[in-house]
Every structure is written in C-alpha cells, then in structure tokens.
Design a protein around this motif. Structure first.
Motif, PDB file in Angstrom:
ATOM      1  N   GLN A   1     -11.484  40.445 -12.415  1.00 50.51           N
ATOM      2  CA  GLN A   1     -10.572  40.411 -11.276  1.00 50.51           C
ATOM      3  C   GLN A   1      -9.965  39.017 -11.142  1.00 50.51           C
ATOM      4  O   GLN A   1     -10.521  38.025 -11.637  1.00 50.51           O
ATOM      5  N   LYS A   2      -8.823  38.966 -10.494  1.00 46.02           N
ATOM      6  CA  LYS A   2      -8.167  37.674 -10.279  1.00 46.02           C
ATOM      7  C   LYS A   2      -8.910  36.900  -9.193  1.00 46.02           C
ATOM      8  O   LYS A   2      -9.310  37.482  -8.177  1.00 46.02           O
ATOM      9  N   PRO A   3      -9.100  35.602  -9.366  1.00 48.51           N
ATOM     10  CA  PRO A   3      -9.729  34.801  -8.306  1.00 48.51           C
ATOM     11  C   PRO A   3      -8.761  34.612  -7.150  1.00 48.51           C
ATOM     12  O   PRO A   3      -7.552  34.854  -7.279  1.00 48.51           O
ATOM     13  N   ASN A   4      -9.272  34.206  -6.001  1.00 42.97           N
ATOM     14  CA  ASN A   4      -8.398  33.939  -4.847  1.00 42.97           C
ATOM     15  C   ASN A   4      -7.339  32.898  -5.182  1.00 42.97           C
ATOM     16  O   ASN A   4      -6.202  32.973  -4.718  1.00 42.97           O
ATOM     17  N   ASP A   5      -7.732  31.930  -6.002  1.00 45.76           N
ATOM     18  CA  ASP A   5      -6.807  30.876  -6.393  1.00 45.76           C
ATOM     19  C   ASP A   5      -7.406  30.148  -7.590  1.00 45.76           C
ATOM     20  O   ASP A   5      -8.567  30.384  -7.954  1.00 45.76           O
ATOM     21  N   THR A   6      -6.639  29.282  -8.196  1.00 45.71           N
ATOM     22  CA  THR A   6      -7.139  28.433  -9.277  1.00 45.71           C
ATOM     23  C   THR A   6      -6.788  26.993  -8.966  1.00 45.71           C
ATOM     24  O   THR A   6      -5.906  26.710  -8.150  1.00 45.71           O
ATOM     25  N   VAL A   7      -7.468  26.074  -9.643  1.00 45.00           N
ATOM     26  CA  VAL A   7      -7.256  24.648  -9.442  1.00 45.00           C
ATOM     27  C   VAL A   7      -6.821  24.032 -10.766  1.00 45.00           C
ATOM     28  O   VAL A   7      -7.433  24.301 -11.803  1.00 45.00           O
ATOM     29  N   LEU A   8      -5.779  23.210 -10.710  1.00 45.65           N
ATOM     30  CA  LEU A   8      -5.339  22.487 -11.904  1.00 45.65           C
ATOM     31  C   LEU A   8      -6.038  21.139 -11.979  1.00 45.65           C
ATOM     32  O   LEU A   8      -6.333  20.519 -10.955  1.00 45.65           O
ATOM     33  N   LEU A   9      -6.303  20.682 -13.187  1.00 40.38           N
ATOM     34  CA  LEU A   9      -7.104  19.486 -13.394  1.00 40.38           C
ATOM     35  C   LEU A   9      -6.515  18.249 -12.714  1.00 40.38           C
ATOM     36  O   LEU A   9      -7.254  17.374 -12.258  1.00 40.38           O
ATOM     37  N   ASP A  10      -5.188  18.159 -12.635  1.00 34.75           N
ATOM     38  CA  ASP A  10      -4.569  16.955 -12.088  1.00 34.75           C
ATOM     39  C   ASP A  10      -4.310  17.037 -10.585  1.00 34.75           C
ATOM     40  O   ASP A  10      -3.649  16.170 -10.014  1.00 34.75           O
ATOM     41  N   GLU A  11      -4.837  18.069  -9.923  1.00 36.51           N
ATOM     42  CA  GLU A  11      -4.595  18.204  -8.495  1.00 36.51           C
ATOM     43  C   GLU A  11      -5.467  17.265  -7.677  1.00 36.51           C
ATOM     44  O   GLU A  11      -6.604  16.948  -8.053  1.00 36.51           O
ATOM     45  N   ASN A  12      -4.922  16.844  -6.550  1.00 34.86           N
ATOM     46  CA  ASN A  12      -5.637  15.979  -5.630  1.00 34.86           C
ATOM     47  C   ASN A  12      -6.774  16.752  -4.963  1.00 34.86           C
ATOM     48  O   ASN A  12      -6.631  17.929  -4.642  1.00 34.86           O
ATOM     49  N   MET A  13      -7.895  16.066  -4.710  1.00 35.89           N
ATOM     50  CA  MET A  13      -9.046  16.742  -4.122  1.00 35.89           C
ATOM     51  C   MET A  13      -8.757  17.255  -2.713  1.00 35.89           C
ATOM     52  O   MET A  13      -9.340  18.243  -2.271  1.00 35.89           O
ATOM     53  N   GLU A  14      -7.851  16.603  -2.025  1.00 42.38           N
ATOM     54  CA  GLU A  14      -7.487  17.080  -0.694  1.00 42.38           C
ATOM     55  C   GLU A  14      -6.829  18.456  -0.794  1.00 42.38           C
ATOM     56  O   GLU A  14      -7.087  19.351   0.015  1.00 42.38           O
ATOM     57  N   VAL A  15      -5.993  18.644  -1.818  1.00 38.60           N
ATOM     58  CA  VAL A  15      -5.341  19.935  -2.046  1.00 38.60           C
ATOM     59  C   VAL A  15      -6.376  20.988  -2.420  1.00 38.60           C
ATOM     60  O   VAL A  15      -6.306  22.144  -1.978  1.00 38.60           O
ATOM     61  N   VAL A  16      -7.356  20.594  -3.243  1.00 38.19           N
ATOM     62  CA  VAL A  16      -8.417  21.529  -3.650  1.00 38.19           C
ATOM     63  C   VAL A  16      -9.170  22.050  -2.440  1.00 38.19           C
ATOM     64  O   VAL A  16      -9.415  23.257  -2.296  1.00 38.19           O
ATOM     65  N   MET A  17      -9.534  21.141  -1.528  1.00 30.74           N
ATOM     66  CA  MET A  17     -10.275  21.554  -0.338  1.00 30.74           C
ATOM     67  C   MET A  17      -9.416  22.432   0.576  1.00 30.74           C
ATOM     68  O   MET A  17      -9.925  23.356   1.213  1.00 30.74           O
TER      69      MET A  17
ATOM     70  N   THR B   1       0.791  -1.230   0.000  1.00 29.42           N
ATOM     71  CA  THR B   1       0.000   0.000   0.000  1.00 29.42           C
ATOM     72  C   THR B   1       0.823   1.279   0.000  1.00 29.42           C
ATOM     73  O   THR B   1       0.264   2.362  -0.120  1.00 29.42           O
ATOM     74  N   LYS B   2       2.151   1.168   0.126  1.00 25.64           N
ATOM     75  CA  LYS B   2       2.994   2.361   0.203  1.00 25.64           C
ATOM     76  C   LYS B   2       2.836   3.240  -1.031  1.00 25.64           C
ATOM     77  O   LYS B   2       2.656   4.464  -0.928  1.00 25.64           O
ATOM     78  N   VAL B   3       2.895   2.638  -2.214  1.00 24.14           N
ATOM     79  CA  VAL B   3       2.789   3.402  -3.460  1.00 24.14           C
ATOM     80  C   VAL B   3       1.427   4.076  -3.558  1.00 24.14           C
ATOM     81  O   VAL B   3       1.319   5.244  -3.947  1.00 24.14           O
ATOM     82  N   LEU B   4       0.371   3.356  -3.194  1.00 22.76           N
ATOM     83  CA  LEU B   4      -0.976   3.909  -3.276  1.00 22.76           C
ATOM     84  C   LEU B   4      -1.165   5.044  -2.276  1.00 22.76           C
ATOM     85  O   LEU B   4      -1.826   6.046  -2.573  1.00 22.76           O
ATOM     86  N   ALA B   5      -0.592   4.892  -1.103  1.00 27.74           N
ATOM     87  CA  ALA B   5      -0.704   5.954  -0.088  1.00 27.74           C
ATOM     88  C   ALA B   5       0.003   7.219  -0.564  1.00 27.74           C
ATOM     89  O   ALA B   5      -0.507   8.332  -0.386  1.00 27.74           O
ATOM     90  N   ASP B   6       1.171   7.056  -1.187  1.00 27.30           N
ATOM     91  CA  ASP B   6       1.926   8.223  -1.671  1.00 27.30           C
ATOM     92  C   ASP B   6       1.193   8.956  -2.780  1.00 27.30           C
ATOM     93  O   ASP B   6       1.293  10.178  -2.912  1.00 27.30           O
ATOM     94  N   SER B   7       0.428   8.219  -3.585  1.00 26.69           N
ATOM     95  CA  SER B   7      -0.294   8.840  -4.699  1.00 26.69           C
ATOM     96  C   SER B   7      -1.712   9.259  -4.322  1.00 26.69           C
ATOM     97  O   SER B   7      -2.444   9.808  -5.147  1.00 26.69           O
ATOM     98  N   GLY B   8      -2.124   8.991  -3.069  1.00 28.11           N
ATOM     99  CA  GLY B   8      -3.469   9.362  -2.621  1.00 28.11           C
ATOM    100  C   GLY B   8      -4.552   8.421  -3.096  1.00 28.11           C
ATOM    101  O   GLY B   8      -5.731   8.777  -3.120  1.00 28.11           O
ATOM    102  N   ASP B   9      -4.170   7.191  -3.497  1.00 22.85           N
ATOM    103  CA  ASP B   9      -5.141   6.253  -4.046  1.00 22.85           C
ATOM    104  C   ASP B   9      -5.508   5.135  -3.088  1.00 22.85           C
ATOM    105  O   ASP B   9      -6.093   4.135  -3.487  1.00 22.85           O
ATOM    106  N   LEU B  10      -5.158   5.288  -1.820  1.00 21.69           N
ATOM    107  CA  LEU B  10      -5.398   4.219  -0.859  1.00 21.69           C
ATOM    108  C   LEU B  10      -6.624   4.488  -0.014  1.00 21.69           C
ATOM    109  O   LEU B  10      -6.776   5.576   0.545  1.00 21.69           O
ATOM    110  N   ILE B  11      -7.492   3.482   0.082  1.00 23.54           N
ATOM    111  CA  ILE B  11      -8.616   3.560   1.008  1.00 23.54           C
ATOM    112  C   ILE B  11      -8.099   3.281   2.414  1.00 23.54           C
ATOM    113  O   ILE B  11      -7.525   2.232   2.671  1.00 23.54           O
ATOM    114  N   SER B  12      -8.312   4.225   3.328  1.00 19.14           N
ATOM    115  CA  SER B  12      -7.895   4.033   4.715  1.00 19.14           C
ATOM    116  C   SER B  12      -9.066   4.369   5.616  1.00 19.14           C
ATOM    117  O   SER B  12      -9.556   5.491   5.619  1.00 19.14           O
ATOM    118  N   TYR B  13      -9.494   3.383   6.389  1.00 25.25           N
ATOM    119  CA  TYR B  13     -10.651   3.620   7.247  1.00 25.25           C
ATOM    120  C   TYR B  13     -10.275   4.277   8.568  1.00 25.25           C
ATOM    121  O   TYR B  13     -11.116   4.562   9.391  1.00 25.25           O
TER     122      TYR B  13
END
Length: 580
Positions: A519-535, A424-436
């Motif tokens: 006007q410039k927005p507070n920030d922008t989001v890139l398509l490949d960004e993780n949802m955790e980063v977006v929030m 699960t190390k690789v999946l955890a690093d990429s944010g693809d791991l389900i962790s309860y």
C-alpha cells in the motif's frame, strides 16, 4: 602531578589564543598598510597615477588567484556568516588554512584599495586559531566553541585595540545563549590581543578630543538614530541584491573584471572610497569638513557648503555599493569597517546639514561618532558592540548617553524591518541558524536527516509472497516492511499486522506477490528535506514513521519520531551545556 581541569585548561588556551590572535591582527594591519603605503607613497614613476584606479582590480585578482592556485580546491569563505555556520552546523570546525589565508587575501584586497574592512577577515582568522587549537587538544564541542569565540574576540580586539568591544562582539554575534562563565576566557583573550596589538602595531584607529555633549542637541540624536536605522535597512536589502547579482556570474575572473571596472569608476568620482576609508573619517573628526570633496573632481568647490553636503551624501551611497561589490566579487573583506565609514559620513552629513539651516550649531564630530555606532548596531544587530567599540576607539566615553540612544534606536528600527542581521539572513533562510528565541525550531534545523535514518528493516521484493518470506517476517523486530524492486526503487509498505493475519489464515493472500499487497504510505520524505518539514508531515497525518527516498525514488530507510526525539534530546543537551 595534579591533573589540570578542563575549565582551567581552556582558560590557559584562552591566553594562548589571545596572544596569537593579537599577533595575527597586527600582522594583517601591518601588511595591509605596508602595501597601501608602498603603492601610494613609495612608488615614484611617471605612469603611477594612470593605473591608480585599477589597483583595486589587481588586489581582487591576486586574492582570486591565491584562492584558486594556492589553496587549490580548499573551500574558502569570508565574512562572519561562515563562523556562525561553523558553530551551528560544523561542530565549530573551521579549516586551518583560514588562519593565514584570511590575512593574505584581505591584505591584497584592502591594501590595493578594495573598499572593504579588515575586521571580518581578522575575526575569521582568530576564530580559526581558536577552533583548531581546541581540536588539536581533542576538546569537546562546547570547549572548541568557547575557544573559537575567544579567537574572534582577539581578532576584533587586536584590530581596533578595543578589548571590551571584542568580547561583546562574540557574545552578541556568536554566543547568543550568554552565560557568565563565558566572560573569563573572552576577557583574557581580548585583553591579551589588545596588549599584543599595541606592542606590534600601536597606531590608534581614530583620534578625538570630545569632552562633553550638549543637552539641547538631544532631540537631534534621536532624529539621527531614526535616519541611521532606516539607512541600515536600505544597506541590508542592497546587500542581498548585489549578492544575487554576482551569484549569476559563474566565472570568477569575469567577476574580477566587472568589480574592478566598477570600483575604478566609483573611486575616480569618489576618491574617499579607496581602501578602508578611515582616513576620511579621521579628517572629519579633526574638523576638516571639506575633506570628502578636497581631492575629488569637485575640489574647486570644497568651500561651498551645499556642494560639500551633497557630495558627502553621494559618497555615502557610493560607499554602500563599493563595499558590497568588493566583498561579493572575490575579494576578501567585510562590512564591519564600511559600516563605520558609512555611519560616520551619515552622521557628518546630518550635523553639517542641520548647522547650515542656522537652527542650532551641533558638534559635528560628536554626530560622526554617533553615526558610526548606530550604523554598526543596526547592520550587525549588535548595539552593545557598536556602543563600546566607538567609545573605546575614540575615547569618547563622555558621549555614552547619545551613543546609547543612537545604538538602541537604530538597532530597533533595523530589527523591525529586517528580522535577521546581514550576517544571519542567509543562514535563517536555509534553516541553518541557531535561534534561542525559538529553540524547538532551532534544534530541528540543526539535525541532518541522513544521521537519523533507520536502516534495520526487512526489505520485501515485489515478486515474492508472504509464504516465501515467512521466517524473515516472523523474526523481524519492526512492524513495517518496505516493498522495493531489485533496482532499489521504493514501491510501497506493508504493516506486520496484515502479514501476520495472512500467515495465520485470517486473511487470504499468502501466495499473492507483495507488489499486490503493498500500500502507499501516507507520505514520503526526501533526503534533502529540512527536519522541520519532516515533522510537519508526520504531525499532519498523525504518523510515527515515514519512508525516506532520494530524488530518484530509491529507498534509503525510514525516519521515525523516536529517532528524531532521541536526536533532539542529544542536541538540546549539547546546546544547554556548550556555554556552561
């Protein structure tokens, strides 16, 4: 005619998956051992042993050629990690070709002497059987996941003739959010796979005559557990390093040659590394303590105790390199089997070394089995699987207390040093791991940004004015407007409050172009960004909505907290129900 409920239908399919999984396990074991027997026993010609050391290279090359020439571009992955990824990111979908391609490539790799195990490939093949059977009948995500786990259980059960370990493997590794109803289908599949495997391939994995363990040896089981736990951390870190090394080699054929030469050198010095390595462990269980040295360059020293000990320790570390080279070079296999072999060698070296001191005389085979269980528990983060697997395949239920001690301590030490298992190390690093343990973060990691982008916004162009787009602005259901040039590049945003103020004459600018008003927005989001980063971006600036751009700055839409929360609830419901 009465309609069969989904629950009963899944149980029926669990029967089928168990039978097919058992056949697949028997086929893989039989095919692999037939290849190995043919190469080692049936061929009788003058130059046989001059090419013996390049057999592993040939096996890996055949695997690579099969993947590249026969599968022709179909994605092929090996090991347990892709199964976990399929559950968390691909709705438990595993490509159908894995049903047979895992068997073929693993038989080539291990049959020709590759230093890896068959258990991960057969678990992958079984998972593919369950996944595709569920999809064939149009079952839901939770039902397909259940059948996938049944297939993996059947594979492990059939490979080891260990139904309890097969069932627990799926619970610990794949279905981490365990619930009681899961037991029935898993029990059925595991039991049937063991029966079928016994019919078609009845040869047991290990023999042992263990009947008891000594109370005075209890301290040494604790000491062994600590040593095994530290070793499993070393192996997990080495796995990452070797994976990184091979990732830098882009040509698959160069990988084959590099790995083939390295394996040839290792096997020349340490013959016990050839193939799975179970034969050496069985010889140690039988009391032939010089078996590791017997057929090596140092066979003349097989009765010198310190040579046996030193050579075993070197073989142990060589096995860690050889197994990881095999699985990262294009060959198909897993670290499941090598974990058992390394643990057995470590347990033997420990007990044999203690006996040399004369402090106490330990039962060496008992420590071999304890080492096997501990290594598997630590490397896989699966203490129950390690415990019951060794108890089942060796029949050493009398060792349950020492096995429990070694498995639990080894697991805790590895967990302290490595938060995630080797799978699960690789999946955890990429944010693809389900962790309860962190459900919020897990659910966010399951979201794909592209699926929650909202597109129903009125786009304003830089040269236009509020008067020119009055009608569109008034009738828009959104309170934010993106300003985008004719090539799609994002320039800024304008809120509806300001536009209405301008159109009502409360503010000047009705004839000003939007590029001036934007006007410039507070920030922008890139398509490949993780949802955790977006929030994190939304919470940091306390905003409810942000524009989404690609890497070139092209406008794609907006992401809002409302869309995220709706998707979050849907995923949470799916998570909570898929094991009911």
């Amino acid at each position: 005619m009465h309609k069969v409920s989904n629950r009963n239908f899944v149980i029926f399919l669990a029967f089928v998956v168990g039978i097919v999984g058992g056949i697949a396990a028997s086929l893989l074991k039989g095919l692999t051992h037939s290849i190995a027997s043919f190469l080692q026993d049936d061929i009788d010609w003058h130059y046989k042993y001059s090419i013996y050391l390049i057999f592993p290279l040939i096996g890996i090359l055949l695997s690579v050629l099969y993947i590249r020439k026969i599968l022709k571009g179909k994605k092929f992955e090996h090991g347990i990690t892709p199964i976990i990824y399929a559950i968390s990111r691909k709705s438990s979908r595993i490509e159908p070709h894995n049903i047979y391609s895992q068997i073929i490539t693993a038989a080539f790799t291990v049959g020709f002497g590759g230093s890896s195990g068959l258990e991960a490939p057969i678990a992958h093949s079984g998972a593919a059987i369950g996944s595709n059977m569920g999809r064939l009948f149009g079952l839901s995500y939770k039902e397909v996941t259940m059948l996938l786990a049944c297939g993996a259980s059947a594979g492990i059960s059939g490979a080891f003739n260990s139904p309890i370990a097969g069932m627990i493997f799926s619970i610990e590794i794949l279905l981490t959010d365990f619930s009681i109803p899961v037991l029935i289908p898993l029990l059925i599949s595991s039991a049937l796979a063991a029966v079928v495997s016994k019919i078609f391939y009845s040869e047991p994995l290990f023999y042992t005559n263990t009947t008891h363990w000594e109370l005075e040896a209890l301290f040494f089981y604790f000491l062994l557990a600590a040593i095994v736990g530290v070793y499993t951390i070393y192996f997990s870190k080495l796995s990452q390093t070797i994976k990184s090394w091979f990732s830098r080699i882009h040509s698959p054929y160069i990988k084959v040659w590099v790995s083939g030469v390295l394996l040839g050198i290792f096997i020349f010095i340490f013959p016990a590394l050839y193939g799975e390595g179970y034969l050496t462990i069985q010889q140690l269980l039988d009391g032939h303590f010089n078996a590791v040295v017997k057929n090596s360059l140092f066979s003349d020293f097989k009765n010198v105790t310190w040579v046996v000990l030193a050579y075993t320790v070197l073989t142990l570390f060589a096995k860690s390199f050889a197994s990881l080279i095999t699985v990262n070079s294009g060959g198909n296999g897993g670290v499941f089997g090598p974990s058992l072999v390394m643990g057995g060698l470590l347990g033997f070296a420990f007990a044999y070394g203690v006996n040399m001191t004369g402090i106490i005389q330990l039962n060496v085979p008992n420590f071999v089995m304890a080492g096997m269980a501990g290594a598997l528990s630590g490397i896989m983060h699966a203490p129950l699987t390690g415990l019951f697997l060794i108890a089942e395949v060796t029949g050493s239920y009398a060792l349950m207390v020492p096995l429990m001690i070694v498995c639990s301590i080894s697991y805790l030490i590895n967990r302290y040093g490595m938060k995630h298992s080797i799978y699960t190390k690789v999946l955890a690093d990429s944010g693809d791991l389900i962790s309860y343990e962190d459900k919020d973060r897990t659910v966010l990691s399951m979201m794909k940004l592209r699926y929650v982008i909202e597109h129903n916004f009125v786009v304003l162009y830089p040269e236009e004015t509020p008067n020119m787009r009055k009608t569109d602005i008034i009738h828009s259901k959104r309170n934010i407007f993106p300003v985008v040039d004719r090539k799609g590049k994002f320039l800024g945003i304008i809120y509806s409050e300001r536009l209405f103020s301008i159109l009502l004459g409360e503010e000047k600018g009705a004839d000003l172009p939007f590029e001036v008003l934007a006007q410039k927005p507070n920030d922008t989001v890139l398509l490949d960004e993780n949802m955790e980063v977006v929030m994190q971006k939304m919470n940091r600036d306390d905003v409810w909505i942000l524009p989404v751009l690609d890497k070139d700055g092209t406008y794609l839409g907006f992401i809002s907290k409302s869309a995220v929360f709706n998707k979050y609830r849907a995923l949470l419901m799916r998570q909570s129900s898929y094991l009911e």
